[in-house]
Design a protein around this motif. Structure first.
Motif, PDB file in Angstrom:
ATOM      1  N   THR A 126       0.847  -1.199   0.000  1.00  0.00           N
ATOM      2  CA  THR A 126       0.000   0.000   0.000  1.00  0.00           C
ATOM      3  C   THR A 126       0.875   1.239   0.000  1.00  0.00           C
ATOM      4  O   THR A 126       0.648   2.183  -0.776  1.00  0.00           O
ATOM      5  CB  THR A 126      -0.928  -0.004   1.215  1.00  0.00           C
ATOM      6  OG1 THR A 126      -1.585  -1.259   1.306  1.00  0.00           O
ATOM      7  CG2 THR A 126      -1.949   1.113   1.126  1.00  0.00           C
ATOM      8  N   ILE A 177       1.102   4.123  -2.934  1.00  0.00           N
ATOM      9  CA  ILE A 177       0.844   5.523  -2.616  1.00  0.00           C
ATOM     10  C   ILE A 177       2.050   6.369  -3.003  1.00  0.00           C
ATOM     11  O   ILE A 177       1.923   7.449  -3.601  1.00  0.00           O
ATOM     12  CB  ILE A 177       0.502   5.695  -1.125  1.00  0.00           C
ATOM     13  CG1 ILE A 177      -0.834   5.016  -0.827  1.00  0.00           C
ATOM     14  CG2 ILE A 177       0.459   7.158  -0.751  1.00  0.00           C
ATOM     15  CD1 ILE A 177      -1.172   5.013   0.654  1.00  0.00           C
ATOM     16  N   SER A 178       3.241   5.871  -2.675  1.00  0.00           N
ATOM     17  CA  SER A 178       4.456   6.609  -3.040  1.00  0.00           C
ATOM     18  C   SER A 178       4.566   6.784  -4.541  1.00  0.00           C
ATOM     19  O   SER A 178       4.925   7.860  -5.032  1.00  0.00           O
ATOM     20  CB  SER A 178       5.694   5.865  -2.525  1.00  0.00           C
ATOM     21  OG  SER A 178       5.549   5.559  -1.168  1.00  0.00           O
ATOM     22  N   SER A 189       2.219   7.003  -6.587  1.00  0.00           N
ATOM     23  CA  SER A 189       1.272   8.025  -7.025  1.00  0.00           C
ATOM     24  C   SER A 189       1.861   9.416  -6.847  1.00  0.00           C
ATOM     25  O   SER A 189       1.688  10.287  -7.696  1.00  0.00           O
ATOM     26  CB  SER A 189      -0.034   7.908  -6.229  1.00  0.00           C
ATOM     27  OG  SER A 189      -1.016   7.236  -6.965  1.00  0.00           O
ATOM     28  N   HIS A 219      -3.320   6.810 -10.800  1.00  0.00           N
ATOM     29  CA  HIS A 219      -3.953   7.139  -9.530  1.00  0.00           C
ATOM     30  C   HIS A 219      -5.166   6.267  -9.290  1.00  0.00           C
ATOM     31  O   HIS A 219      -5.456   5.893  -8.142  1.00  0.00           O
ATOM     32  CB  HIS A 219      -4.366   8.620  -9.495  1.00  0.00           C
ATOM     33  CG  HIS A 219      -3.218   9.555  -9.573  1.00  0.00           C
ATOM     34  ND1 HIS A 219      -2.090   9.416  -8.793  1.00  0.00           N
ATOM     35  CD2 HIS A 219      -3.010  10.641 -10.361  1.00  0.00           C
ATOM     36  CE1 HIS A 219      -1.232  10.382  -9.099  1.00  0.00           C
ATOM     37  NE2 HIS A 219      -1.764  11.138 -10.043  1.00  0.00           N
ATOM     38  N   LEU A 220      -5.898   5.942 -10.336  1.00  0.00           N
ATOM     39  CA  LEU A 220      -7.055   5.054 -10.163  1.00  0.00           C
ATOM     40  C   LEU A 220      -6.601   3.682  -9.687  1.00  0.00           C
ATOM     41  O   LEU A 220      -7.234   3.067  -8.822  1.00  0.00           O
ATOM     42  CB  LEU A 220      -7.855   4.904 -11.461  1.00  0.00           C
ATOM     43  CG  LEU A 220      -9.100   4.044 -11.213  1.00  0.00           C
ATOM     44  CD1 LEU A 220     -10.221   4.887 -10.646  1.00  0.00           C
ATOM     45  CD2 LEU A 220      -9.562   3.327 -12.464  1.00  0.00           C
ATOM     46  N   ASP A 269      -4.080   3.065  -7.897  1.00  0.00           N
ATOM     47  CA  ASP A 269      -3.780   3.265  -6.472  1.00  0.00           C
ATOM     48  C   ASP A 269      -5.076   3.299  -5.676  1.00  0.00           C
ATOM     49  O   ASP A 269      -5.209   2.676  -4.621  1.00  0.00           O
ATOM     50  CB  ASP A 269      -3.009   4.580  -6.325  1.00  0.00           C
ATOM     51  CG  ASP A 269      -2.600   4.870  -4.897  1.00  0.00           C
ATOM     52  OD1 ASP A 269      -2.378   6.057  -4.579  1.00  0.00           O
ATOM     53  OD2 ASP A 269      -2.504   3.925  -4.076  1.00  0.00           O
ATOM     54  N   LEU A 270      -6.065   4.021  -6.185  1.00  0.00           N
ATOM     55  CA  LEU A 270      -7.336   4.189  -5.502  1.00  0.00           C
ATOM     56  C   LEU A 270      -8.035   2.847  -5.291  1.00  0.00           C
ATOM     57  O   LEU A 270      -8.569   2.573  -4.218  1.00  0.00           O
ATOM     58  CB  LEU A 270      -8.235   5.108  -6.337  1.00  0.00           C
ATOM     59  CG  LEU A 270      -9.124   6.090  -5.592  1.00  0.00           C
ATOM     60  CD1 LEU A 270      -9.554   7.197  -6.551  1.00  0.00           C
ATOM     61  CD2 LEU A 270     -10.371   5.407  -5.079  1.00  0.00           C
ATOM     62  N   ILE A 302      -6.429   1.032  -2.515  1.00  0.00           N
ATOM     63  CA  ILE A 302      -6.770   1.600  -1.211  1.00  0.00           C
ATOM     64  C   ILE A 302      -8.033   0.955  -0.649  1.00  0.00           C
ATOM     65  O   ILE A 302      -8.168   0.796   0.570  1.00  0.00           O
ATOM     66  CB  ILE A 302      -6.931   3.137  -1.335  1.00  0.00           C
ATOM     67  CG1 ILE A 302      -5.539   3.784  -1.400  1.00  0.00           C
ATOM     68  CG2 ILE A 302      -7.719   3.733  -0.177  1.00  0.00           C
ATOM     69  CD1 ILE A 302      -5.552   5.259  -1.700  1.00  0.00           C
ATOM     70  N   PHE A 303      -8.947   0.571  -1.515  1.00  0.00           N
ATOM     71  CA  PHE A 303     -10.144  -0.144  -1.051  1.00  0.00           C
ATOM     72  C   PHE A 303      -9.911  -1.647  -0.948  1.00  0.00           C
ATOM     73  O   PHE A 303     -10.373  -2.299  -0.033  1.00  0.00           O
ATOM     74  CB  PHE A 303     -11.326   0.144  -1.977  1.00  0.00           C
ATOM     75  CG  PHE A 303     -11.936   1.486  -1.736  1.00  0.00           C
ATOM     76  CD1 PHE A 303     -11.526   2.598  -2.440  1.00  0.00           C
ATOM     77  CD2 PHE A 303     -12.915   1.647  -0.757  1.00  0.00           C
ATOM     78  CE1 PHE A 303     -12.079   3.843  -2.198  1.00  0.00           C
ATOM     79  CE2 PHE A 303     -13.484   2.891  -0.518  1.00  0.00           C
ATOM     80  CZ  PHE A 303     -13.059   3.986  -1.233  1.00  0.00           C
TER      81      PHE A 303
END
Lengths: 196, 588, 101
Positions: free
Chosen positions: A66, A70-71, A73, A180-181, A183-184, A187-188
């Protein structure tokens, strides 16, 4: 024959063609993962028993993953910002780090998957593992896809920077939206699969 | 009548900028939306013909169940027609592939890929699609998808035979052909997604100066809404196809319940899955998909009605609001295909309600088109005949949908011939009539030549009569309780005996319908080479595609068009002519 | 590119770095919440809440959604509205279904 609004935005919409296109594509991706999450919810609610994530999955590794995503991104944003400020060298640096983070993510995923296969935990073992492998697998394919695109911009595709820097910057920005998507979604994915 | 424009001549100065393209880049991997549109249209028409042929074989079996057909038997072999008698498995192959091919390989590629690609950029005054390369890739995803579907006929066990709906558990335990179906669908879905993105961006960004959204021809609105349906509804089916492939090949059980018994033995599977899950994911797409089938058709009919009544469309604004509302509602009605799955009353009530609500915008659009005829100076040319024929046929199709959308009556009608009658009325003398109308209407624009009117009228009347001969009996048989997908047409059921004779009627209708298509096929090809040459605006129409030569040159418009008024300014009081084109400045 | 644009981009980068920090902290919360061993329903609610906050940060700042155009907002609102029935109806349908036992 020139297609208008490829590089400069159309005045009344304020958008370039590529920007709209990538957001529409992301909308379709939301529906794709939505179907997979709907599958997860229905199968879990309908199951007599459902294993906790920790039974099969490696939480520390996934938490690390994770952080890796994030990094990546952030470095993606920095890569685009470098282009916007006319610094191609820094773009290559940050895009390079983004791609390396992608490799890192995939490597950790490889560690996770091989550990499971080693224990005989397969998609066919039970429904939890089936949806785990499918969700993370399709997500992983999107990571690979994003890396291919990013690699193209880092390498052979960067010739466009010399011919039309604004066009190149826009393309990197749009590729960033896709990244980014990815990554998103993770995240979920991470809490839902691993922690619940 | 506009003076004969130089049909097909290129702007010489423009050409000097481009080197001549080789054969492959010009005709095969072209980036020009007009070439791609024609590619989609021709391929779609071919698949429609193939799907039609599958149906004719089915109708032979249904009219004469269990009879031997030696010639066909030697053609299809012992595996499918031993002794010339059709096996149920073969019938199921034909049924599943007829539906799949007609919907995904025929109608949508023609209506969206063909008409959308060719007409849309021209109608909004654009030089091409926003992403020409993506457009080319879309077509070349469709073709492999189609080929994979066709190839499935040749694998051991034959093509998919679990219906176009591919319901598990049957589809999970079915033969190889089903996996080909799933793979083919992934290609087709990808093609549609890429195309949808292209259409939406093009419509919003590349419209000509002066062409505001409220000046769009209704055809543009219908393609725009259709594209949103494709964009947002297809991905769940793509996910579901992957899940079904995994169930079939990796041993997962997304859709297989525990304790499934097949042929008297417990199936060795992980279990814990849900067949209903597949139905939800499938119908989440497949319901909006049926609106993908009808919306472009409504768009085509709207253009032709306005043009051939020499009047503006009645209720244009209502039609636009309705088509947008319809598109949105189409996403929340899907479980009306699942009323008999053991659904509780809350779910059933919700989906009944949304389904009843969605009939309202459909009725608004149909009514607006009907009222548009009132007081018009109607020209009964071939496109208009098909458009006029569409209206009552779509009316029947729509009305027969009502008892299906109400849960109580659907309990009796679900999976009967009534359903088949309902949706065929909408798609066959509905959408396909509109597509024929579109072919006759835009053929002159695409080729610079007119089609023959007499042959067109024979095609129309033959099709109109025989479509009804085929499908009206379906409603009768369905009300009598004859189930669909029965390889013998209901012959082994006592309750079907009084209505069985209708099977013969429908089959005769089908073969006569086939004959009625021959003038069309002949007309199409003969006119392409020898049809009477036409100018840029042979129909005296008002929308932008008629501003440019027939066929349009590379880049579409010799001078960039500007829109000065709405799309249907016909018979404007005080005007010298009975039409005021969108592209002519005032006072012209 | 003039200095005004550069300042704009620098602000954007700064915001992104702040968001990065926030995301790391929230990831810590995500894992920490797991160790709280809450009852299932609460655990789900909390996990989704934190994930939504993280996702919103990514969308708003990394994806620049805060300063996007109306057209994009409308497309995404439409998607979000349609996402909900897709996600929930299969399960709600199963819960509402007729049971024989």
């Amino acid at each position: 024959m020139e297609i208008p609004y490829t590089v400069s935005p159309r005045p009344d919409t304020g958008l370039t063609n590529g920007k709209i296109a990538i957001w529409l594509f992301l909308a379709s991706e939301v529906m794709l993962f939505g179907a997979l999450f709907a599958t997860y919810v229905m199968l879990r609610v309908g199951a007599t028993e459902w294993p906790a994530g920790a039974t099969y999955l490696n939480i520390p590794l996934a938490a690390l993953n994770t952080v890796v995503l994030i990094s990546s991104s952030v470095t993606m944003v920095l890569a685009w910002a470098s282009l916007a400020k006319n610094d191609f060298g820094r773009f290559r640096l940050f895009m390079g780090i983004t791609i390396l983070c992608g490799f890192g993510f995939l490597f950790i995923k490889y560690l996770e998957y091989s550990e499971k296969f080693h224990h005989g935990y397969l998609p066919s073992t039970n429904t939890f593992l089936a949806i785990y492998f499918t969700l993370t697998g399709i997500h992983g394919l999107h990571v690979i896809g994003g890396m291919v695109v990013n690699g193209w911009f880092w390498g052979p595709g960067s010739g466009l920077w010399k011919r039309d820097p604004t066009h190149f910057t826009n393309r990197v920005e749009n590729a960033g939206l896709f990244w980014h998507l990815v990554d998103l979604v993770w995240i979920f994915l991470f809490p839902i699969l691993y922690l619940l | 009548m506009d003076p004969e424009a130089s049909a097909g001549e290129h702007d010489g100065a423009h050409d000097a900028h481009h080197e001549p393209l080789g054969f492959w880049r010009k005709y095969v991997f072209s980036l020009d939306h007009k070439v791609i549109g024609i590619q989609y249209a021709m391929t779609g028409l071919l698949f429609l013909l193939f799907g039609f042929t599958l149906m004719m074989l089915m109708r032979l079996q249904l009219a004469f169940p269990g009879e031997a057909f030696p010639i066909l038997g030697s053609l299809f072999g012992e595996a499918r027609m031993p002794g010339g008698i059709m096996l149920p498995e073969f019938y199921n192959e034909l049924g599943a592939m007829h539906g799949t091919i007609m919907v995904f390989l025929g109608v949508v590629p023609l209506a969206v890929g063909g008409f959308g690609n060719f007409v849309l950029p021209l109608q909004i005054g654009a030089p091409d699609m926003a992403f020409p390369r993506l457009n080319m890739i879309s077509y070349w995803c469709y073709v492999p998808g189609g080929l994979i579907m066709l190839a499935s006929f040749f694998v051991p066990g034959g093509a998919a035979q679990s219906g176009w709906t591919s319901y598990p558990p049957l589809s999970i335990i079915a033969g190889q052909g089903q996996s080909f179906w799933l793979f083919g669908m992934v290609f087709l879905i990808t093609s549609s997604l890429l195309g949808a993105i292209n259409f939406i961006v093009t419509t919003i960004q590349l419209r000509a100066p002066g062409l505001t959204f409220w000046r769009f021809p209704f055809f543009v609105w219908s393609q725009l809404v259709t594209s949103f349906l494709l964009l947002l509804a297809f991905p769940p089916l793509e996910a579901a196809a992957v899940l079904q492939l995994m169930d079939r090949h990796v041993g997962t059980s997304f859709f297989l319940p525990s304790g499934l018994v097949v042929s008297g033995e417990i199936l060795q599977a992980t279990g814990g899955g849900s067949p209903i899950l597949w139905q939800h994911l499938f119908w989440f797409l497949a319901h909006p998909e049926v609106y993908v089938l009808i919306l472009p058709a409504l768009g085509i009919v709207a253009e032709i009605v306005a043009n051939n009544t020499r009047k503006p469309l009645f209720g244009y604004r209502s039609m636009v609001y309705s088509v947008i509302f319809l598109g949105f509602m189409s996403f929340i009605v899907w479980a009306h295909h699942m009323f008999i799955t053991g659904m509780g009353t809350t779910m059933a009530t919700f989906f009944q309600t949304t389904t009843m609500i969605i009939s309202i915008p459909s009725v608004v659009i149909l009514s607006a088109l009907l009222v548009s005829l009132w007081g018009g100076s109607i020209r009964f040319n071939t496109p208009m005949l098909f458009a006029l024929g569409f209206l009552p046929m779509f009316g029947i199709g729509g009305l027969t949908g009502l008892p299906l959308g109400l849960s109580a009556t659907d309990l009796h009608l679900h999976d009967t011939y009534y359903v088949i009658g309902h949706f065929h009325y909408v798609v066959a003398p509905g959408t396909i009539f509109a597509l024929f109308a579109g072919v006759y209407y835009w053929f002159p624009k695409a080729t610079g030549r007119a089609m023959n009117e007499t042959l067109g009228k024979i095609h129309f009347w033959g099709s109109m009569v025989f479509m009804n001969v085929i499908f009206m009996p379906f409603l009768i048989m369905g009300l009598a309780g004859v189930s669909r997908r029965l390889w013998d047409g209901g012959a082994s059921y006592a309750h079907a005996q009084p209505v069985l004779h209708w099977n013969v009627v429908s089959s005769v209708g089908a073969w006569c319908l086939a004959l009625a298509q021959l003038p069309f096929i002949y007309n199409f090809f003969k006119s392409a080479f020898r049809g009477k040459k036409v100018g840029s605006n042979p129909w005296e129409a008002t929308t932008l595609e008629w501003a440019t030569p027939s066929p349009p040159p590379h880049g579409n418009f010799t001078t960039p068009p500007v829109a000065y008024r709405g799309p249907y300014e016909y018979s404007v009081p005080g005007s010298a002519r009975d039409y005021s084109p969108q592209w002519e400045p005032s006072g012209a | 590119m003039d200095a005004h644009d550069h300042a704009e981009i620098d602000r954007h980068v700064k915001a992104a770095l702040f968001v990065f920090g926030a995301l790391l902290v929230l990831t810590g919360f995500t894992v920490g919440a797991y160790y709280l061993k809450l009852p299932t329903h609460l655990a789900i609610a909390l996990a989704l809440l934190i994930a939504s906050v993280k996702g919103s940060l990514v969308a708003a700042w990394f994806m620049h959604l805060l300063s996007e155009r109306k057209l994009i907002y409308w497309a995404l609102i439409l998607t979000a509205v349609l996402f909900v029935p897709l996600l929930l109806i299969p399960t709600l349908g199963a819960l509402d279904a007729v049971r024989l036992n």
